[in-house]
Every structure is written in structure tokens, then in C-alpha cells.
Design a protein around this motif. Structure first.
Motif, PDB file in Angstrom:
ATOM      1  N   SER A  24       0.073   3.940   6.370  1.00  0.00           N
ATOM      2  CA  SER A  24       1.148   4.249   5.430  1.00  0.00           C
ATOM      3  C   SER A  24       2.201   3.150   5.416  1.00  0.00           C
ATOM      4  CB  SER A  24       1.796   5.588   5.784  1.00  0.00           C
ATOM      5  OG  SER A  24       0.878   6.649   5.598  1.00  0.00           O
ATOM      6  N   GLN A  25       2.573   2.738   4.205  1.00  0.00           N
ATOM      7  CA  GLN A  25       3.589   1.704   4.018  1.00  0.00           C
ATOM      8  C   GLN A  25       4.957   2.294   3.660  1.00  0.00           C
ATOM      9  OE1 GLN A  25       2.758  -1.832   4.499  1.00  0.00           O
ATOM     10  NE2 GLN A  25       1.286  -0.506   5.561  1.00  0.00           N
ATOM     11  N   TYR A  26       5.005   3.539   3.253  1.00  0.00           N
ATOM     12  CA  TYR A  26       6.262   4.216   2.916  1.00  0.00           C
ATOM     13  C   TYR A  26       7.086   3.355   1.953  1.00  0.00           C
ATOM     14  CZ  TYR A  26       4.903   6.619   7.228  1.00  0.00           C
ATOM     15  OH  TYR A  26       4.204   7.283   8.213  1.00  0.00           O
ATOM     16  N   SER A  27       6.432   2.845   0.925  1.00  0.00           N
ATOM     17  CA  SER A  27       7.085   1.887   0.028  1.00  0.00           C
ATOM     18  C   SER A  27       6.835   2.189  -1.436  1.00  0.00           C
ATOM     19  CB  SER A  27       6.590   0.467   0.345  1.00  0.00           C
ATOM     20  OG  SER A  27       6.921   0.101   1.667  1.00  0.00           O
ATOM     21  N   ALA A  28       6.426   3.415  -1.755  1.00  0.00           N
ATOM     22  CA  ALA A  28       6.160   3.780  -3.138  1.00  0.00           C
ATOM     23  C   ALA A  28       7.470   4.003  -3.896  1.00  0.00           C
ATOM     24  CB  ALA A  28       5.300   5.036  -3.204  1.00  0.00           C
ATOM     25  N   ASP A  29       7.415   3.796  -5.190  1.00  0.00           N
ATOM     26  CA  ASP A  29       8.540   4.053  -6.089  1.00  0.00           C
ATOM     27  C   ASP A  29       8.180   5.269  -6.920  1.00  0.00           C
ATOM     28  OD1 ASP A  29      10.669   4.061  -7.816  1.00  0.00           O
ATOM     29  OD2 ASP A  29      10.164   2.167  -8.796  1.00  0.00           O
ATOM     30  N   GLU A  30       8.805   6.403  -6.626  1.00  0.00           N
ATOM     31  CA  GLU A  30       8.456   7.671  -7.259  1.00  0.00           C
ATOM     32  C   GLU A  30       6.951   7.912  -7.147  1.00  0.00           C
ATOM     33  OE1 GLU A  30      10.119   7.632 -11.182  1.00  0.00           O
ATOM     34  OE2 GLU A  30      12.145   8.022 -10.437  1.00  0.00           O
ATOM     35  N   GLU A  54      -3.736   3.495   1.966  1.00  0.00           N
ATOM     36  CA  GLU A  54      -3.040   4.461   2.830  1.00  0.00           C
ATOM     37  C   GLU A  54      -3.108   5.908   2.342  1.00  0.00           C
ATOM     38  OE1 GLU A  54       1.452   3.746   1.457  1.00  0.00           O
ATOM     39  OE2 GLU A  54       0.118   2.021   1.383  1.00  0.00           O
ATOM     40  N   ALA A  55      -2.733   6.834   3.224  1.00  0.00           N
ATOM     41  CA  ALA A  55      -2.690   8.256   2.914  1.00  0.00           C
ATOM     42  C   ALA A  55      -1.944   8.502   1.605  1.00  0.00           C
ATOM     43  CB  ALA A  55      -2.009   9.015   4.054  1.00  0.00           C
ATOM     44  N   THR A  56      -2.645   9.089   0.653  1.00  0.00           N
ATOM     45  CA  THR A  56      -2.130   9.301  -0.694  1.00  0.00           C
ATOM     46  C   THR A  56      -2.114  10.799  -0.959  1.00  0.00           C
ATOM     47  OG1 THR A  56      -3.033   7.152  -1.357  1.00  0.00           O
ATOM     48  CG2 THR A  56      -2.441   8.670  -3.117  1.00  0.00           C
ATOM     49  N   ALA A  57      -0.956  11.332  -1.274  1.00  0.00           N
ATOM     50  CA  ALA A  57      -0.774  12.784  -1.310  1.00  0.00           C
ATOM     51  C   ALA A  57      -1.455  13.413  -2.520  1.00  0.00           C
ATOM     52  CB  ALA A  57       0.711  13.126  -1.319  1.00  0.00           C
ATOM     53  N   VAL A  58      -2.120  14.549  -2.277  1.00  0.00           N
ATOM     54  CA  VAL A  58      -2.819  15.251  -3.343  1.00  0.00           C
ATOM     55  C   VAL A  58      -1.911  16.222  -4.087  1.00  0.00           C
ATOM     56  CG1 VAL A  58      -5.016  15.031  -2.139  1.00  0.00           C
ATOM     57  CG2 VAL A  58      -3.647  17.113  -1.819  1.00  0.00           C
ATOM     58  N   SER A  59      -0.680  16.388  -3.599  1.00  0.00           N
ATOM     59  CA  SER A  59       0.280  17.287  -4.252  1.00  0.00           C
ATOM     60  C   SER A  59       1.680  16.917  -3.783  1.00  0.00           C
ATOM     61  CB  SER A  59      -0.008  18.753  -3.910  1.00  0.00           C
ATOM     62  OG  SER A  59       0.299  19.013  -2.549  1.00  0.00           O
ATOM     63  N   PRO A  60       2.711  17.321  -4.530  1.00  0.00           N
ATOM     64  CA  PRO A  60       4.077  17.067  -4.050  1.00  0.00           C
ATOM     65  C   PRO A  60       4.334  17.694  -2.682  1.00  0.00           C
ATOM     66  CG  PRO A  60       4.110  17.699  -6.366  1.00  0.00           C
ATOM     67  CD  PRO A  60       2.702  17.923  -5.876  1.00  0.00           C
ATOM     68  N   VAL A  64       4.428  13.363   3.031  1.00  0.00           N
ATOM     69  CA  VAL A  64       5.127  13.304   4.309  1.00  0.00           C
ATOM     70  C   VAL A  64       6.541  12.780   4.104  1.00  0.00           C
ATOM     71  CG1 VAL A  64       5.192  12.220   6.592  1.00  0.00           C
ATOM     72  CG2 VAL A  64       3.039  13.098   5.687  1.00  0.00           C
ATOM     73  N   THR A  65       6.692  11.705   3.311  1.00  0.00           N
ATOM     74  CA  THR A  65       8.015  11.170   2.977  1.00  0.00           C
ATOM     75  C   THR A  65       8.128  11.023   1.460  1.00  0.00           C
ATOM     76  OG1 THR A  65       7.561   8.774   2.844  1.00  0.00           O
ATOM     77  CG2 THR A  65       7.769   9.738   5.050  1.00  0.00           C
ATOM     78  N   PRO A  66       9.349  10.881   0.942  1.00  0.00           N
ATOM     79  CA  PRO A  66       9.499  10.657  -0.500  1.00  0.00           C
ATOM     80  C   PRO A  66       8.924   9.328  -0.963  1.00  0.00           C
ATOM     81  CG  PRO A  66      11.565  11.437   0.470  1.00  0.00           C
ATOM     82  CD  PRO A  66      10.659  11.093   1.608  1.00  0.00           C
ATOM     83  N   GLN A  67       8.614   8.431  -0.038  1.00  0.00           N
ATOM     84  CA  GLN A  67       8.092   7.113  -0.386  1.00  0.00           C
ATOM     85  C   GLN A  67       6.573   7.021  -0.231  1.00  0.00           C
ATOM     86  OE1 GLN A  67      10.797   7.472   1.828  1.00  0.00           O
ATOM     87  NE2 GLN A  67      12.300   7.139   0.192  1.00  0.00           N
ATOM     88  N   ASP A  68       5.892   8.155  -0.055  1.00  0.00           N
ATOM     89  CA  ASP A  68       4.429   8.159   0.005  1.00  0.00           C
ATOM     90  C   ASP A  68       3.840   7.945  -1.387  1.00  0.00           C
ATOM     91  OD1 ASP A  68       4.750   8.791   2.641  1.00  0.00           O
ATOM     92  OD2 ASP A  68       3.729  10.732   2.531  1.00  0.00           O
ATOM     93  N   LEU A  69       2.660   7.355  -1.439  1.00  0.00           N
ATOM     94  CA  LEU A  69       1.905   7.303  -2.683  1.00  0.00           C
ATOM     95  C   LEU A  69       1.423   8.698  -3.052  1.00  0.00           C
ATOM     96  CD1 LEU A  69      -0.349   4.143  -2.199  1.00  0.00           C
ATOM     97  CD2 LEU A  69       1.674   4.353  -3.663  1.00  0.00           C
TER      98      LEU A  69
END
Length: 369
Positions: A24-30, A54-60, A64-69
Motif C-alpha cells: 500500500s502506497q496510501y497516495s490515492a486522490d479520492e 497494492e490492496a485496492t478496496a472493493v467498497s467504501p 483502510v485509509t482515505p488514501q487507499d485505491l
């Protein structure tokens, strides 16, 4: 077996048995891919056969963080497609890991303090199999209802279909490190008494149902992997025997590779981490089930990776922290005549030749790799 031999998974051929694991890079923009991701993955796609995003969320709720993909909305697919293309352009197979953070969600990034984001601060409800918190400072998760579990299964399947449309050729389900699928597997987190908890088959049911649903939406020609925490490092937790049993089940359900990690079901937990400490998990699962495995964790360089492959301990080796620190180590190794120069981009080969002299011009790989 050789680190720089090709590896075939269904219709996909990896140019070698070296991979970049999901980190995880925790660097996504929205929840969208940014220029950081494009630069990060493009650089590390030089050399390895497989690069797993990296771990990419299947739902809101699965963040894990607001900066996840994220991958739960078609609005995310354009940038994700560009990222897959960038990885492929460097010669690596693009993969992506699908994740639901479960009871580890609603956190700030590690460098922002790794603290709980409360609902009044914009946080979200965290969920799990049972109302058991991950650690002090984490909220008590809401135990999922059966209807909500069914929705999670659908979310993984929908995410798989989007990943396929974006051009990814390898899919990994995150069932380790205390995230939702792992928390259902482990008796340390799952105290349910319905059909989703109890014995090992019931605790494994969610992962198995997710695999089935994903396989129905993912191409039959493309490989599917699962990351397991092969042991919880707890006396009464998930064990390596459990992982061997589950790997047999997963293989029968169409899983092609088990990515063998460990731990993460609770905090704090004291584990002695030394080079290659998780390799025995990959070796045993590979030997006893016949499924392909990947070694990961504290594997320091290409030489150690080569030894793992030569020993037959796993089919694939993931280099994580090593690739963060030295992303172009394959270029340096080529200059020393220790890896095939064909892995070096044409733009860099002149430097390889000049720095390595006659040794850098060779295409052969020495026996130790």
C-alpha cells in the motif's frame, strides 16, 4: 528450477519468477491512481515478471485509509487501466490485489499517526465476523449480518469484473494480515455460531464463496491468487495445518497460486522476523497440495530469491522492501553480469555495458541465480 526461467499460470507467461508484491502506497486522490502510482509501478516493473498493484478496496467500507485505491466504481477504471498499461509497457504482467479492510479500517495513514478516524471526523463503520476489536485504539467492529456478507461477496465479484476490464492479467484476493477475509478464517477473530463460523470449513466459507463468485466474473484464461496469513503466530489461532487444508480447497475451486505471508490478526504480537522466515510456509503448502506458491517477507535481494527457487521452496518470489529501496537492482546486477541483459530497457543498456565491461554484455545467468 531457475529464478529467470519463465513461469506459466493458465494462459499467462511471466518472463521470470520474480515479482513485486502488493504494498500500500496510501497516495490515492479520492481513491484514484495518481502520478505517484504511475512512477512507482513503472520503475519497479523493470525486470520482474509480475507486478501486483497494492490492496485496492472493493467498497467504501473496505477502505483502510482515505488514501487507499478503490475499484468499486466505474469512475476509477480509467486511471487503473492506465496503470496496468504502464506496467505492461515495461514487460511485466500487471496484477492487482482486491481487499476489504474489515475491522482494520477507518485509519489515518502510517505517517499521519495511524489512528482511528472517528465518525465525527469523517470515518466509517468498520465490520468483521464478530464484535472483537483488532487492538487497543481500534473501534469494536459491527458483526456482519448474512445479508451483508452476501453483499461483500458480490462486491468482490464486481471488482474482479472491473479489474478484467482494466486489463489486469493476474488477480489476488487479500485473505491475510487481519483484513476481512482473514478475520473470518481465524478463530481469534471469528466467534460466530451460524454458518459462517465454528469449524474450519465454516470459517473458510466466506473466502471460498468469494473465490467462486470471483471466478465466475474473472476470465477462465487468467490466473487467480490468494494471499494467506499462513499462521497467526498464536497458540489457538490459524495454523499452518489449516493453511494446507485450505490450499487444497482453494486449488479445487480454481485458485492458481497461494501468496504465503503470516500474522496480522491482532496487535501487539511479537514475532522474530529474520531473512526468509516465511519461506517454509510456501515450501510445505507447495509440497503437500501441488498448488503453486509465492514466498514473501524479509527476502533481501536477487541472490536470496534465486536460492529459494533453486531449492524448490516456491514457484515465485516477491521482493518487497528490497524493491522499495533499490528498484533498479536488476539493472545493477546486469552490469555485473549476474542477470540477463535482456531484462534491462534499451535506454539503459549502454550504461550497463560501460559499467560492466564485457561481463555486462552477457546474456547468460550464472548457476547461483
Amino acid at each position: 528450477m531457475h529464478l529467470f526461467e519463465p513461469m506459466r499460470l493458465r494462459s499467462v507467461t511471466l518472463r521470470n519468477r520474480l515479482g513485486l508484491p502488493p504494498m500500500s502506497q496510501y497516495s490515492a486522490d479520492e481513491h484514484r491512481v495518481t502520478s505517484w502510482h504511475l512512477t512507482h509501478y513503472a520503475t519497479r516493473a523493470i525486470g520482474p515478471g509480475l507486478v501486483v498493484v497494492e490492496a485496492t478496496a472493493v467498497s467504501p467500507q473496505g477502505l483502510v485509509t482515505p488514501q487507499d485505491l478503490g475499484i468499486w466504481d466505474d469512475a476509477f477504471t480509467g486511471p487503473l487501466t492506465r496503470l496496468a498499461d504502464v506496467i505492461r509497457e515495461q514487460g511485466a504482467v500487471p496484477g492487482i490485489q482486491l481487499s476489504h479492510g474489515g475491522r482494520k479500517g477507518s485509519r489515518t495513514r502510517p505517517w499521519d499517526g495511524d489512528r482511528w478516524i472517528r465518525p465525527e471526523e469523517g470515518g466509517w463503520e468498520v465490520v468483521g465476523p464478530s464484535a472483537i476489536r483488532f487492538a487497543d485504539g481500534y473501534p469494536v467492529p459491527k458483526a456482519l449480518t448474512e445479508r451483508e456478507i452476501d453483499r461483500v461477496i458480490d462486491q468482490f465479484a464486481e471488482a474482479a469484473a472491473r479489474a478484467l476490464a482494466c486489463g489486469y492479467e493476474f488477480l489476488e484476493l487479500h485473505a491475510g494480515h487481519g483484513r476481512l477475509l482473514h478475520s473470518f478464517l481465524s478463530p481469534a477473530a471469528n466467534r460466530r455460531t451460524d454458518g459462517w463460523g465454528g469449524d474450519i470449513a465454516a470459517r473458510s466459507r466466506l473466502l471460498v464463496e468469494v473465490v467462486r463468485a470471483v471466478r465466475a466474473r474473472w476470465s477462465d484464461d487468467l490466473p487467480l491468487g490468494v494471499r494467506l496469513s499462513c499462521v497467526d503466530w498464536l497458540e489457538d489461532g490459524w495454523s499452518l495445518d489449516d493453511s494446507v487444508w485450505l490450499s487444497r480447497v482453494l486449488r479445487a475451486e480454481g485458485v492458481d497460486l497461494v501468496d504465503c505471508s503470516s500474522g496480522g490478526i491482532l496487535r501487539p504480537l511479537s514475532v522474530e522476523r529474520k531473512p526468509g522466515y516465511q519461506v517454509p510456509f510456501a515450501r510445505r503448502i507447495r509440497q503437500e497440495t501441488g498448488i503453486a506458491t509465492a514466498s514473501v517477507g524479509m527476502i533481501r535481494d536477487l541472490w536470496q530469491a534465486g536460492e529459494i527457487i533453486e531449492a524448490g521452496d516456491s514457484d515465485l518470489v516477491f521482493l518487497g522492501r528490497s524493491m522499495l529501496v533499490e528498484p533498479l537492482q536488476i539493472v545493477r546486477a546486469a552490469a555485473q553480469g549476474m542477470v540477463p541483459k535482456s531484462l534491462v530497457p534499451l535506454q539503459y543498456r549502454r550504461a550497463v555495458d560501460q559499467l560492466g565491461g564485457t561481463a555486462g554484455a552477457g546474456e547468460d545467468v550464472p548457476p547461483e541465480l
